[in-house]
Structure formats: C-alpha cells, structure tokens
Scaffold this active site. Structure first.
Site, PDB file in Angstrom:
ATOM      1  N   CYS A   8      -7.460   1.668   6.946  1.00 32.98           N
ATOM      2  CA  CYS A   8      -7.241   1.923   5.517  1.00 32.98           C
ATOM      3  C   CYS A   8      -7.758   3.280   5.057  1.00 32.98           C
ATOM      4  O   CYS A   8      -7.218   3.857   4.115  1.00 32.98           O
ATOM      5  CB  CYS A   8      -7.899   0.827   4.689  1.00 32.98           C
ATOM      6  N   HIS A  35      -7.307   3.555  -2.379  1.00 28.99           N
ATOM      7  CA  HIS A  35      -6.522   2.800  -1.396  1.00 28.99           C
ATOM      8  C   HIS A  35      -6.081   1.501  -2.038  1.00 28.99           C
ATOM      9  O   HIS A  35      -6.862   0.811  -2.694  1.00 28.99           O
ATOM     10  CB  HIS A  35      -7.381   2.523  -0.163  1.00 28.99           C
ATOM     11  N   ASN A  79      -0.342  -3.790   0.337  1.00 23.16           N
ATOM     12  CA  ASN A  79      -1.304  -2.929   1.027  1.00 23.16           C
ATOM     13  C   ASN A  79      -0.612  -2.310   2.240  1.00 23.16           C
ATOM     14  O   ASN A  79      -0.273  -3.002   3.190  1.00 23.16           O
ATOM     15  CB  ASN A  79      -2.505  -3.766   1.460  1.00 23.16           C
TER      16      ASN A  79
END
EC number: 2.3.1.180
Length: 335
Positions: free
Chosen positions: A115, A262, A292
């Site tokens: 991430c 993020h 995501n």
C-alpha cells in the site's frame, strides 16, 4: 542539488464495474454491510478476456502521464514499478513496461511495499533526480487483485475491499527551488507482517506443495487481513507520518491544500481528517468508486484530483499511506 517535481500524472482502470450488489450474488454480503464498514460502493475488476495485467495497465497509465508531462516515452530515463501483484513471480513488471513503451534499455526497478509502494517509489525517484543521476523518472503503481481473491462468504472480509487499476507519475528535474517534492518519510515494522499478508504460495510454500496437500480448508493462498488490528495501527501511523512531513517543513495541518491518503478504508480517511481538523475540500477520496487498489490507489486519486482541478500550481499536497509490512510513508509536495 536539483529539485524534483511531479510533471505529469495519468491513470487507467478496467471498464468492468463490480458493484456491492454484484458481490452479494457471490457471497453472503450486501451493499449496506460493505458501505458501512468500508465506504466502498463499487470497484473495477479486470475482465480476463481483455488481457489487462499490472504491466499493461501500468503502461496505459504511464503513456497518459508522459503525455501530460509534455514528454515522449524516449524522454524517460528510469522506471520504478510498485505492486504486490506482478504479472509473474519473475521477472518483475518494470522491465515489461520498458518493452511495452518501446523505449531504450533504461533501468527498471520493482518496489514491493504494497500500500505504501507508490510513495516509496516517489521517494526513490526524488533521490535519483535530486542527485542529478536522472532527469525524468517514471513511477507506476498497478494492481490486479481480483484474480487472487477468495470470492466466497469465507473470503468476504477481504474480497469486498480490493479493486484493480493503475496510476503513474513522471518525477522530473526542476530548477525552481520554490516548488517540488519537499520531503519524503519512510517507515516499517516487520513484527506485524502476518497481520496483512499472503502466506502462500511463496518460496516457503510453493503451489505444488499446496496442491499436494489438497486441503479444502487451507486459505493460506488467499490474502489474509486482521481488520481491526490493521485499522488501529493505520490511524496511528497515518497521523504520525503526516505530522512528520509537516514538522520537517515547518507547516501546519491547516496549510495543506490537499491530502491524498492511500484509499484503504473511507473510515480511516475520515478519522484522520477529523483528527487533523481538515475540511472535505482538503482531503481527496475515491475509494467509493474503485475500492482499495493498494500501490495504485494514491496515483489514481492524485491523477483524478489533478484532472478535476483540485491540485493547482502552488498548492501544498500531502501523500500518506499505510499497509502490509507494516510499512507507512508520506510525501509533502509544493505543486
């Protein structure tokens, strides 16, 4: 020392839209359950018929970023590719982008920081440019999660979260010391590695070994996430690493024009926003549309924000990420 700036942005997402209602037909879930816990309404998943992969999606995003920077692929000196879902175990996707762009035999580096991978990539590019080694560095974040998700009720806690896509940025040498990447901040804490991980297949647990065991209860080859544990650490580390970037450059939270976090979970972004006293106009979220997308989430969001006129020359932009590893990172940019 030179200054480095982001000269161009681009992103690409598959056409195939998967809604929460679509997922309810695969597993025991519903739109309300997913929205309440994650803020996600839909995500993009690769249609295998299209041939999209992390490298091809990354190349598509890269071409847009290069064009927006006023460059051609031949102007790129180096490629940095961040992903947790490479086309192959090896070689990495960076070299495949070099081939797909049709450029000279420039170097290509793969970053495996999940991430926070794109911010790590921006940090590496920043150092290469500032030292004068390269003039134009292409940084890509791209993921194909959908091919490896457990699309059943057992896997719903992870599967509903993730989407596919790619984003890219061109980090370029700049003579104006008043703008550019001000600082980057990178951290890790490996003792929590298995709280968000894919245990097998791996070099310690190869595919033939898993097949030989033939255990229908074995979920080790699907991603695992200890959701509550990750959430608690994420909100703490987000606050810390954003604060670190601001303190390093003598800025206050209210001076941020746009925070691009993020896109892990809308609840995390909202928690950080509230704690920092930021308005809705100071934070950019698109997780509701894409889910995501791990290493791709920040470049996709940044590219969209720029397209929408929410990032303008002179703006103070902060990037922040937290994820598997655990790793977390931030970058503060004067646009």
């Amino acid at each position: 020392m030179y200054t480095s700036t982001i000269a161009g942005l681009g992103h690409y997402v598959p056409d195939n839209v998967v809604t929460n209602d679509d997922l309810s037909k695969m597993m025991d879930t519903n739109d309300e359950w997913i929205t309440e816990r994650t803020g996600i309404k839909e995500r993009r998943w690769v249609d295998p018929k299209t041939g999209d992969s992390p490298s091809t999606m990354g190349t598509k995003a890269a071409r847009i970023a290069i064009k927006n920077a006023g460059l051609t692929p031949d102007d790129i000196d180096f490629i940095i590719f961040a992903t947790l879902s490479p086309d192959y175990y090896f070689p990495g996707p960076g070299v495949m982008v070099q081939e797909q762009l049709g450029v000279k035999e420039i170097g290509a580096l793969d970053v495996r920081n999940q991430c926070s991978g794109f911010v790590y990539g921006i940090s590496i590019a920043d150092q290469f440019v500032k030292t004068g080694m390269y003039k134009n560095v292409l940084v890509i974040g791209a993921e194909n999660h959908s091919g490896g998700l457990e699309k059943s009720s057992r896997g719903r806690g992870v599967t509903v979260i993730f989407g596919d896509g790619a984003g890219a940025a061109v980090v370029q040498r700049c003579e104006d010391s008043g703008k550019g990447i001000l600082s980057t901040h990178l951290h890790s804490e490996g003792k929590h590695a298995e709280e968000l991980a894919l245990i097998g297949p791996s070099t310690g647990r190869w595919v033939p070994e898993i097949i030989k065991e033939n255990d229908p209860e074995d979920a080790s080859y699907y991603p695992y996430m200890n959701g509550n544990f990750v959430f608690k650490h994420a909100v703490t580390r987000f606050m810390e690493v954003i604060g670190e970037a601001l303190a390093t450059n003598n800025h206050k939270p209210e001076e941020i024009d746009l925070l691009v976090p993020h896109q892990a979970n809308l609840r995390i972004s909202q928690f950080v926003q509230k704690k920092m006293g930021l308005s809705d106009d100071q934070v950019y979220n698109n997780i509701m549309r894409y889910g995501n997308t791990t290493a791709a989430s920040i470049p996709i969001a940044m590219s969209e924000a720029w397209q929408e006129g929410k990032i303008k020359e002179g703006d103070l932009v902060c990037l922040a990420a937290f994820g598997s590893g655990f790793t977390w990172a931030s970058a503060l940019i004067k646009w």
